[in-house]
Design a protein around this motif. Sequence first.
Motif, mmCIF file in Angstrom:
data_model
loop_
_atom_site.group_PDB
_atom_site.id
_atom_site.type_symbol
_atom_site.label_atom_id
_atom_site.label_comp_id
_atom_site.label_asym_id
_atom_site.label_seq_id
_atom_site.Cartn_x
_atom_site.Cartn_y
_atom_site.Cartn_z
ATOM 1 N N SER A 210 0.838 -1.201 0.000
ATOM 2 C CA SER A 210 0.000 0.000 0.000
ATOM 3 C C SER A 210 0.873 1.252 0.000
ATOM 4 C CB SER A 210 -0.906 0.003 1.235
ATOM 5 O OG SER A 210 -1.408 1.284 1.509
ATOM 6 N N SER A 211 0.612 2.174 -0.918
ATOM 7 C CA SER A 211 1.337 3.448 -0.952
ATOM 8 C C SER A 211 1.119 4.212 0.344
ATOM 9 C CB SER A 211 0.855 4.289 -2.131
ATOM 10 O OG SER A 211 1.049 3.613 -3.349
ATOM 11 N N LYS A 212 -0.084 4.202 0.819
ATOM 12 C CA LYS A 212 -0.414 4.899 2.062
ATOM 13 C C LYS A 212 0.400 4.355 3.229
ATOM 14 C CE LYS A 212 -4.321 5.437 5.292
ATOM 15 N NZ LYS A 212 -3.691 4.673 6.395
ATOM 16 N N ASN A 213 0.411 3.032 3.376
ATOM 17 C CA ASN A 213 1.133 2.429 4.498
ATOM 18 C C ASN A 213 2.626 2.692 4.410
ATOM 19 O OD1 ASN A 213 -1.328 1.467 5.311
ATOM 20 N ND2 ASN A 213 -0.955 -0.655 4.715
ATOM 21 N N LEU A 215 4.224 5.237 2.929
ATOM 22 C CA LEU A 215 4.544 6.636 3.214
ATOM 23 C C LEU A 215 4.408 6.947 4.702
ATOM 24 C CD1 LEU A 215 2.873 8.354 0.138
ATOM 25 C CD2 LEU A 215 5.317 8.197 0.631
ATOM 26 N N GLU A 216 3.427 6.345 5.354
ATOM 27 C CA GLU A 216 3.276 6.574 6.788
ATOM 28 C C GLU A 216 4.474 6.001 7.559
ATOM 29 O OE1 GLU A 216 -1.644 6.614 7.014
ATOM 30 O OE2 GLU A 216 -0.518 4.827 7.636
ATOM 31 N N LYS A 217 4.962 4.835 7.130
ATOM 32 C CA LYS A 217 6.125 4.255 7.795
ATOM 33 C C LYS A 217 7.389 5.057 7.499
ATOM 34 C CE LYS A 217 4.875 1.002 10.446
ATOM 35 N NZ LYS A 217 5.164 1.118 11.875
ATOM 36 N N ALA A 218 7.523 5.510 6.267
ATOM 37 C CA ALA A 218 8.694 6.317 5.919
ATOM 38 C C ALA A 218 8.696 7.626 6.708
ATOM 39 C CB ALA A 218 8.699 6.596 4.416
ATOM 40 N N TYR A 219 7.537 8.214 6.820
ATOM 41 C CA TYR A 219 7.400 9.431 7.627
ATOM 42 C C TYR A 219 7.771 9.160 9.079
ATOM 43 C CZ TYR A 219 5.056 12.835 10.625
ATOM 44 O OH TYR A 219 4.785 13.743 11.612
ATOM 45 N N GLU A 220 7.287 8.027 9.617
ATOM 46 C CA GLU A 220 7.572 7.679 10.999
ATOM 47 C C GLU A 220 9.081 7.582 11.248
ATOM 48 O OE1 GLU A 220 6.935 3.874 14.043
ATOM 49 O OE2 GLU A 220 5.609 4.102 12.290
ATOM 50 N N ALA A 221 9.800 6.974 10.311
ATOM 51 C CA ALA A 221 11.247 6.831 10.472
ATOM 52 C C ALA A 221 11.927 8.194 10.464
ATOM 53 C CB ALA A 221 11.806 5.942 9.360
ATOM 54 N N ILE A 222 11.492 9.070 9.553
ATOM 55 C CA ILE A 222 12.093 10.415 9.467
ATOM 56 C C ILE A 222 11.738 11.229 10.715
ATOM 57 C CG2 ILE A 222 12.160 12.541 8.122
ATOM 58 C CD1 ILE A 222 11.348 10.773 5.677
ATOM 59 N N TYR A 223 10.470 11.197 11.095
ATOM 60 C CA TYR A 223 9.989 11.941 12.267
ATOM 61 C C TYR A 223 10.739 11.488 13.526
ATOM 62 C CZ TYR A 223 6.772 13.444 15.970
ATOM 63 O OH TYR A 223 6.236 13.994 17.111
ATOM 64 N N ASN A 270 -0.670 13.039 13.644
ATOM 65 C CA ASN A 270 -0.965 11.707 14.177
ATOM 66 C C ASN A 270 -0.220 10.614 13.426
ATOM 67 O OD1 ASN A 270 -2.310 11.825 11.755
ATOM 68 N ND2 ASN A 270 -4.325 11.255 12.580
ATOM 69 N N GLY A 271 0.591 11.002 12.440
ATOM 70 C CA GLY A 271 1.381 10.035 11.686
ATOM 71 C C GLY A 271 0.623 9.333 10.584
ATOM 72 N N LEU A 272 -0.587 9.775 10.316
ATOM 73 C CA LEU A 272 -1.404 9.126 9.302
ATOM 74 C C LEU A 272 -1.560 10.016 8.076
ATOM 75 C CD1 LEU A 272 -4.226 7.648 11.572
ATOM 76 C CD2 LEU A 272 -2.128 6.533 10.764
ATOM 77 N N LEU A 273 -1.847 9.400 6.949
ATOM 78 C CA LEU A 273 -2.034 10.127 5.703
ATOM 79 C C LEU A 273 -3.224 11.074 5.828
ATOM 80 C CD1 LEU A 273 -0.989 10.151 2.651
ATOM 81 C CD2 LEU A 273 -2.972 8.707 2.180
ATOM 82 N N ASN A 274 -3.053 12.275 5.324
ATOM 83 C CA ASN A 274 -4.116 13.284 5.311
ATOM 84 C C ASN A 274 -5.344 12.706 4.615
ATOM 85 O OD1 ASN A 274 -5.784 15.529 4.791
ATOM 86 N ND2 ASN A 274 -4.020 16.905 4.597
ATOM 87 N N VAL A 395 5.516 3.249 -4.239
ATOM 88 C CA VAL A 395 5.178 4.668 -4.372
ATOM 89 C C VAL A 395 5.687 5.260 -5.688
ATOM 90 C CG1 VAL A 395 5.134 5.048 -1.885
ATOM 91 C CG2 VAL A 395 7.286 5.354 -3.135
ATOM 92 N N TYR A 396 6.332 4.432 -6.510
ATOM 93 C CA TYR A 396 6.992 4.980 -7.692
ATOM 94 C C TYR A 396 6.279 4.605 -8.985
ATOM 95 C CZ TYR A 396 10.912 6.051 -4.640
ATOM 96 O OH TYR A 396 11.701 6.550 -3.639
ATOM 97 N N PRO A 397 6.203 5.563 -9.907
ATOM 98 C CA PRO A 397 5.705 5.233 -11.237
ATOM 99 C C PRO A 397 6.780 4.512 -12.037
ATOM 100 C CG PRO A 397 6.290 7.554 -11.132
ATOM 101 C CD PRO A 397 6.476 7.006 -9.749
ATOM 102 N N MET A 398 6.367 3.546 -12.813
ATOM 103 C CA MET A 398 7.297 2.888 -13.723
ATOM 104 C C MET A 398 7.400 3.653 -15.031
ATOM 105 S SD MET A 398 7.250 -1.019 -15.222
ATOM 106 C CE MET A 398 7.998 -1.737 -13.775
ATOM 107 N N TYR A 399 6.317 4.339 -15.366
ATOM 108 C CA TYR A 399 6.252 5.052 -16.643
ATOM 109 C C TYR A 399 6.197 6.557 -16.417
ATOM 110 C CZ TYR A 399 4.661 0.387 -17.989
ATOM 111 O OH TYR A 399 4.554 -0.971 -18.162
#
Length: 1020
Positions: A210-213, A215-223, A270-274, A395-399
């Motif tokens: 999941s893109s949402k999941n 990004l939330e985890k990546a944000y958590e690591a940075i935060y 709250n660490g969740l996607l808007n 999270v990445y486009p191939m094209y």
Amino acid sequence: MMRLVIHTIIWLSINYKVHSSAGTLVISFIGMQSQEVKIKPIVKVVLKSDAEVLDEVVVTAYGTSTKGSFTGSAAVMKADKIEKRQVSNVSNALAGAVAGVQILSNNGQPGEDAKVRIRGVGSINAGTDPLYVVDGVPYDGDLSSINSADIESMTVLKDAASTALYGARGANGIIMITTKKGTSGKARVNFDAKWGANSRGVKNYDVLTSSKNYLEKAYEAIYNGYVQTNGMAPQAANVAANNTLLSAGNGGVGYQIYTVPEGQLLIGSNGLLNPNATLGYTDKYGYYYTPDNWADETFRTALRQEYNLNVSGGNDKSTFYMAFGYLDDQGVIEGSGLTRFSGRLKGDYKVTDWLKVGANMNYVNSKSNYPGDQDANATASSGNAFHIANNIAPVYPMYVRGADKQIMLLNGRKVYDYGDGVSSPSSRAFMSIANPAGDLIYNKTEYLADVLNANWFAELTPIKGLTISARFGMNIDNTRYNDLGNAYMGQSASYGGNAYQAAMRTFGFDQQYVANYQFAVKDVHHFDITAGYDGYSYEYTELTGSGQNLYDPESFYISNTIDKKTASGMKLTYATEGLFGRVNYSYDDKYFGNVSYRRDASSRFAPENRWGDFWAASVAWMITREDFMKDITWINMLKLKASFGQQGNDDILFAGRYTVGGTSKNYYPWMDQYNMTGADGVFSDGTMIAKGNRDLTWETSTSYNVGIDFALFNNRLNGSAEYFGRKSSDMLYNKPVAGSVGYTSIPMNVGSMTNSGFELDLTYLIFNQKNFTWDVNLNATFIKNKINKLHPDLDGQLIDGNYIYEEGESMYRMYLVDYAGVDPETGLAQYWAKDDKGELYKTDNYALAQTTNKVATDNMMPKVYGGLGTSVQFYGFDASIQLSYQLGGQIYDSGYRFMMAGKGDGQNWHKDIYNAWTPENKYTDVPRLNAQDKYTNSTSTRWLTSSNYLSVNNITIGYTLPSNLVRKMMLEKLRVYFTADNVGLLSARKGLDPRQSYTSATTSLYTAIRTISGGISLTF
């Protein structure tokens, strides 16, 4: 020595009363195999002699033997088992089928060899592959050029008594391949066709999808990095983490794929996607970004089709066999696959009563689309489709897409996003400038091969019992390699595309002159004497060229380039010759003995060290032919056997991963080797590529084998049990030296190593009736490996990066930092270190643990490996399943390690990341998520995982139409069937494939292919 096989026909007329419940009659006769039949007024029964089991032919070095008189260790895989496997390389058919044989497969590219190991590995720096012998001639060609449909049997010779006559080339065991031949009688035509589909045999690890999941985890690591490490206030950290998340690096992904209302952040406090964010984003340049499923776009389900036709026949003077085959075996990624046309013509002719001649010719034309960077040498390459598709975040486009959300086109071609800021304005930290899916479509890589394998023989029998033969074998492989780096997009486009061409020719020639004399004294003393000469020569030549900047972007010819043109050429040669002799003796078919000797020479050694003397001896006792065994009716056959012998090994490799001419073999280890350099007519001193050693000589392999062969309970239970050992002394070894002397290693004979173990091979016939048979089989190999001695300079221990070789221990051990778990108070990864007094303590400083307390793992080899299976035949229906397994070992799971990093950076996570430490989840073995932590997933014992597995190799279901119906169609036999290969794999972790190697596994290798097909087979 002639053996009489008795078929006794018994007619029974039953005129006595039997109980109404009786339905089966058991018929037995002394020396015959019992039969069970249904009770009828008249019953016709054919009883076969027990001796038939013993008279089964075993193909040996320079001849054949019978199972009863054979004193060595061998296993046979016959055509009916081989033909069930859908393999484009016959080595893969051995998986789980033969005791003592282990198959490692780290490249699923159609046509690629499996790594076959017979009774372990006998050397650290020398070759470990077995010798393949095709119809009596050693074979150095590509195994994919042998059509498995042409093979009558594969016999694996495992001990010195079986392999000694082939000398050095058989030190790692021998696989004797016997092709089909014609038989006297009416000509017979066989046709087989199968159609199916190839797909990934091993799916990816259980990663975030999941893109949402993600990004939330990546944000958590940075935060967490800003808060836990930098002490930033939560509100400021929220803003900073959102900004970093959309940058390339420091844990960020570099791409914005969500549209967020102006003034709002992508990830809330709250660490969740808007909740107001919508998937899909158009930047100010008019590029539209939305994630693609890279695995679905990269991997495909591809066609596999195969057709085989053969015609055979003969009379009392001659026999013939003609075959044609076509295979189209497409890979699971674009630009990979094998197309093969094969033809074989085999025949023999009895010119006179004393002269017989014959020939066997096989021609193959193949095209292998084999994109580079998909193997063990390129596990982190930007061109490795498996590495990127399995590891890239969702999270990445191939094209590359325009504002209309459609994929952009360039000259009618889809434009792929390489994450380099060039194909589109955005860039990523994970594998920037990489998009293998695009490369696989627009680049071209192909191997075009013409292979001729032929042998001829003449056989004279001037007097009774004496046979003199000459056999000549030749293998010619002309391969052209073409590689095109496209001029449209990706790395190669930056210099206008590139072209690379190579012409490679392999020529092998073997000549054998053998005399065999068989005679008997008083009909109880039987002698079989063999003497001969075997000479082999090998030559490899290569011409290569390359250039950049293509005029025609579709042409890979060097003349099509204008920049940086280069050319080179080379030649490699190798030769062996040997004189050999063997004496087989048997007394009254009870006691058997064998003595063999070979004097071998190899061009790999200096002239003064070229020759070696090797020998073997073996004995066997057929206990069931003793008088005291006559009354023990439940034992049909019992044979005790033992062997001992020595062989040489000359197959030293280059140090490290260095190769010449595409091979890791060092053909001139006794000589200093250089790359020639210079310019303007002046030669430089050259660059040394390998240091030579004139004192280098044979590695000696001393092996022994003790075992029993048996058949019990009216031959329902058949099998063997063997204890074996092999000691390799004067091992060929590249000893590391200080680079200051101008080279980093020197080939030497150093130390010794032992492999020992126990094999068990069982087949049990559960039911054996006219219309119903059911059997099961099991084989198991228990094996141990131990280094006995290393070079004296090493003081009993050699550390090579993350591997350790130590006297008294297995060679399959890693040398790693010892993981100590997670600090429950901080969430940091901890490792065991030692203080100045040698006391252990935990630290989160990985570098300190690495310098003070690396530890050796236990032996990582499995304690037991083998195969099991069952087959059933019932009123024309047949079904079988074959599996392989291993138990008791460990493997370093590097694929899982990369998926458990402390920060994202665009690389995907395993779902176990949800178990990461938090203040509410203190007691876990997964460290905290923190983009600024350095040692979260560092190399350590944390990644050691059980290497146990169970693999379903093949399932086959078929139906043979009744003969009375088939005859009406003018056919002799008609069978329809379904077959599936590489059906499933059960291992310690989804995605982990322990079959890749003894010590480590990764997600970056060409996965095993699952093939499911339907077919039809007919004979007329």
